[in-house]
Design a protein around this motif. Structure first.
Motif, mmCIF file in Angstrom:
data_model
loop_
_atom_site.group_PDB
_atom_site.id
_atom_site.type_symbol
_atom_site.label_atom_id
_atom_site.label_comp_id
_atom_site.label_asym_id
_atom_site.label_seq_id
_atom_site.Cartn_x
_atom_site.Cartn_y
_atom_site.Cartn_z
ATOM 1 N N MET A 129 0.859 -1.184 0.000
ATOM 2 C CA MET A 129 0.000 0.000 0.000
ATOM 3 C C MET A 129 0.892 1.231 0.000
ATOM 4 S SD MET A 129 -2.785 -0.969 2.971
ATOM 5 C CE MET A 129 -3.631 -2.552 2.993
ATOM 6 N N THR A 130 0.295 2.363 -0.344
ATOM 7 C CA THR A 130 1.009 3.629 -0.198
ATOM 8 C C THR A 130 0.783 4.162 1.211
ATOM 9 O OG1 THR A 130 -0.895 4.847 -1.055
ATOM 10 C CG2 THR A 130 0.809 4.186 -2.646
ATOM 11 N N ASP A 131 1.520 5.193 1.578
ATOM 12 C CA ASP A 131 1.434 5.746 2.932
ATOM 13 C C ASP A 131 0.216 6.658 3.050
ATOM 14 O OD1 ASP A 131 1.949 6.450 5.508
ATOM 15 O OD2 ASP A 131 3.682 7.710 5.071
ATOM 16 N N ASN A 132 -0.958 6.034 3.050
ATOM 17 C CA ASN A 132 -2.219 6.757 3.144
ATOM 18 C C ASN A 132 -3.181 6.005 4.052
ATOM 19 O OD1 ASN A 132 -2.102 9.269 1.578
ATOM 20 N ND2 ASN A 132 -1.621 7.923 -0.149
ATOM 21 N N MET A 133 -4.450 6.409 4.044
ATOM 22 C CA MET A 133 -5.420 5.889 5.015
ATOM 23 C C MET A 133 -5.545 4.366 5.049
ATOM 24 S SD MET A 133 -8.589 8.537 5.289
ATOM 25 C CE MET A 133 -8.338 10.250 5.743
ATOM 26 N N PRO A 134 -5.601 3.647 3.906
ATOM 27 C CA PRO A 134 -5.707 2.184 3.994
ATOM 28 C C PRO A 134 -4.542 1.542 4.753
ATOM 29 C CG PRO A 134 -6.267 2.922 1.789
ATOM 30 C CD PRO A 134 -5.729 4.114 2.506
ATOM 31 N N CYS A 135 -3.350 2.068 4.530
ATOM 32 C CA CYS A 135 -2.172 1.571 5.243
ATOM 33 C C CYS A 135 -2.297 1.851 6.740
ATOM 34 C CB CYS A 135 -0.913 2.221 4.675
ATOM 35 S SG CYS A 135 0.593 1.867 5.600
ATOM 36 N N HIS A 136 -2.689 3.075 7.094
ATOM 37 C CA HIS A 136 -2.831 3.449 8.501
ATOM 38 C C HIS A 136 -3.950 2.642 9.164
ATOM 39 C CE1 HIS A 136 -1.370 7.577 6.827
ATOM 40 N NE2 HIS A 136 -0.376 6.699 6.907
ATOM 41 N N PHE A 137 -5.034 2.398 8.424
ATOM 42 C CA PHE A 137 -6.158 1.603 8.939
ATOM 43 C C PHE A 137 -5.694 0.180 9.265
ATOM 44 C CE2 PHE A 137 -9.668 -1.298 8.599
ATOM 45 C CZ PHE A 137 -10.772 -0.627 9.113
ATOM 46 N N THR A 138 -4.986 -0.455 8.332
ATOM 47 C CA THR A 138 -4.540 -1.839 8.511
ATOM 48 C C THR A 138 -3.561 -1.964 9.676
ATOM 49 O OG1 THR A 138 -4.786 -2.219 6.136
ATOM 50 C CG2 THR A 138 -3.437 -3.798 7.363
ATOM 51 N N ALA A 139 -2.578 -1.071 9.724
ATOM 52 C CA ALA A 139 -1.589 -1.123 10.797
ATOM 53 C C ALA A 139 -2.230 -0.815 12.150
ATOM 54 C CB ALA A 139 -0.460 -0.141 10.508
ATOM 55 N N GLY A 140 -3.193 0.118 12.180
ATOM 56 C CA GLY A 140 -3.884 0.449 13.415
ATOM 57 C C GLY A 140 -4.732 -0.701 13.938
ATOM 58 N N PHE A 141 -5.404 -1.411 13.036
ATOM 59 C CA PHE A 141 -6.224 -2.563 13.444
ATOM 60 C C PHE A 141 -5.342 -3.663 14.042
ATOM 61 C CE2 PHE A 141 -8.170 -6.686 12.675
ATOM 62 C CZ PHE A 141 -9.454 -6.500 13.180
ATOM 63 N N ALA A 142 -4.220 -3.952 13.391
ATOM 64 C CA ALA A 142 -3.300 -4.979 13.895
ATOM 65 C C ALA A 142 -2.745 -4.582 15.262
ATOM 66 C CB ALA A 142 -2.158 -5.187 12.895
ATOM 67 N N ALA A 143 -2.426 -3.308 15.413
ATOM 68 C CA ALA A 143 -1.910 -2.834 16.693
ATOM 69 C C ALA A 143 -2.947 -2.990 17.799
ATOM 70 C CB ALA A 143 -1.486 -1.371 16.566
ATOM 71 N N GLY A 144 -4.215 -2.693 17.490
ATOM 72 C CA GLY A 144 -5.277 -2.831 18.478
ATOM 73 C C GLY A 144 -5.481 -4.267 18.928
ATOM 74 N N PHE A 145 -5.437 -5.227 17.980
ATOM 75 C CA PHE A 145 -5.633 -6.637 18.332
ATOM 76 C C PHE A 145 -4.483 -7.155 19.200
ATOM 77 C CE2 PHE A 145 -5.023 -11.181 17.514
ATOM 78 C CZ PHE A 145 -6.261 -11.656 17.900
ATOM 79 N N CYS A 146 -3.255 -6.884 18.781
ATOM 80 C CA CYS A 146 -2.090 -7.351 19.553
ATOM 81 C C CYS A 146 -2.086 -6.764 20.959
ATOM 82 C CB CYS A 146 -0.798 -6.980 18.826
ATOM 83 S SG CYS A 146 -0.533 -7.865 17.280
#
Length: 317
Positions: free
Chosen positions: A213-230
């Motif tokens: 992905m590029t450094d935009n909302m989809p990337c931030h969304f995916t990384a944020g979701f993974a961070a929340g689960f962990c």
């Protein structure tokens, strides 16, 4: 945090601190009902056994059941009980633990461009502990407001307002009361910061490295979701102990360790994962909203600063 165009990688420390505090407040506004449901589920059952020797019945069932019960029995406003203290907390807390993370990472890595896992973990632990030192009183007040019931048949409310809560706790329990649960909160936030920020940092870096992905909302969304689960998986036991201990009346628990042992003996190991689903829903959504807001606010402030500099330069000419 790594990645992005050069224009987006050069915000000052002040911009990061402001953006982190603002993003934390936005995330709290969006997810506060889930946090309230989580707290109610976590403190449920701490009264132990009934006079007849039976375990007290549970009033709340599941995150959405808890929200429905709160709205029906106490009104929609109950979902935002403690919001003012929550915003106070994010203003001090998110600003420090998120806003200073990159600076601490650079410090521990010796200024190298690509930090290893150890400097990231040390940075997360450091900023998490620093944030607790600033924001612990706001966290105590927030938890107490979220846990107190407004039902007519319940006992009188402990606090009628945010400032009154600060004064009452300081008067009745001393300054130590405002920093009650500081030790488990330091432990929790070291874990949360390492899980949350390091996971986000690494996943975002890998997504950009492999061109997913590029450094935009989809990337931030995916990384944020993974961070929340962990973060939820790792931090839930400490979070439950922290909530129980900070919400306790004076003398109920002698220490955070005593609180944890009491939970283990009276309620069993599953007590440490009480409210896991609302914790995950809250942390997952909170991380998504916070990190997306953080990246966008940071870029917006940098863009406005550059526009201001450009306008001043043109006016001088």
């Amino acid at each position: 945090m790594t990645g992005g165009a050069a224009a987006d990688r050069t915000p000052s420390v002040a911009v990061k601190i402001f953006s982190a505090g603002s993003a934390g407040c936005v995330a709290d506004l969006v997810t506060f009902p889930l946090d309230t449901a989580k707290v109610r589920l976590q403190v449920q059952g701490e009264s132990g056994l009934s006079p007849k020797g039976q375990r007290a019945g549970h009033r709340y069932r599941g995150v959405f059941g808890t929200i429905y019960t709160l709205v029906k029995a106490e009104g929609p406003a109950s979902l935002y009980s403690g919001l003012v203290a929550g915003l106070h907390r994010q203003t001090c807390f998110a600003s420090v633990r998120i806003g200073l993370y990159d600076s601490m990472k650079e410090l521990y890595s010796g200024g190298t461009q690509h930090a290893g896992i150890l400097p990231r973990l040390l940075a997360g632990c450091t900023t998490g502990a620093m944030a607790v030192a600033f924001a612990q009183p706001t966290d105590v007040v927030k938890v107490r407001f979220q846990a107190q019931s407004r039902l007519p048949e319940s006992s009188a409310k402990r606090y009628s307002g945010t400032l009154e809560a600060y004064r009452t706790i300081a008067r009745d329990e001393g300054l130590r009361g405002l920093w009650k649960g500081c030790l488990p909160n330091v432990a929790r936030n070291a874990i949360v910061n390492c899980s949350e920020l390091v996971t986000y940092d690494i996943i975002k870096e890998l997504i950009l490295k492999y061109g997913l992905m590029t450094d935009n909302m989809p990337c931030h969304f995916t990384a944020g979701f993974a961070a929340g689960f962990c973060t939820t998986v790792v931090a839930s036991p400490v979070d439950v102990v922290k909530t129980r201990y900070m919400n306790s009346v004076p003398g109920q628990y002698s220490s955070a360790v005593h609180c944890a042992l009491t939970m283990q003996f009276k309620e069993g190991p599953t007590a440490f994962y009480k409210g896991f689903m609302p914790s995950f829903l809250r942390l997952g959504s909170w991380n998504i909203v916070m990190f997306v807001s953080f990246e966008q606010i940071k870029r917006l402030v940098v863009r406005l600063q550059r526009q201001s500099v450009t306008t001043e330069t043109c006016s001088e000419k």
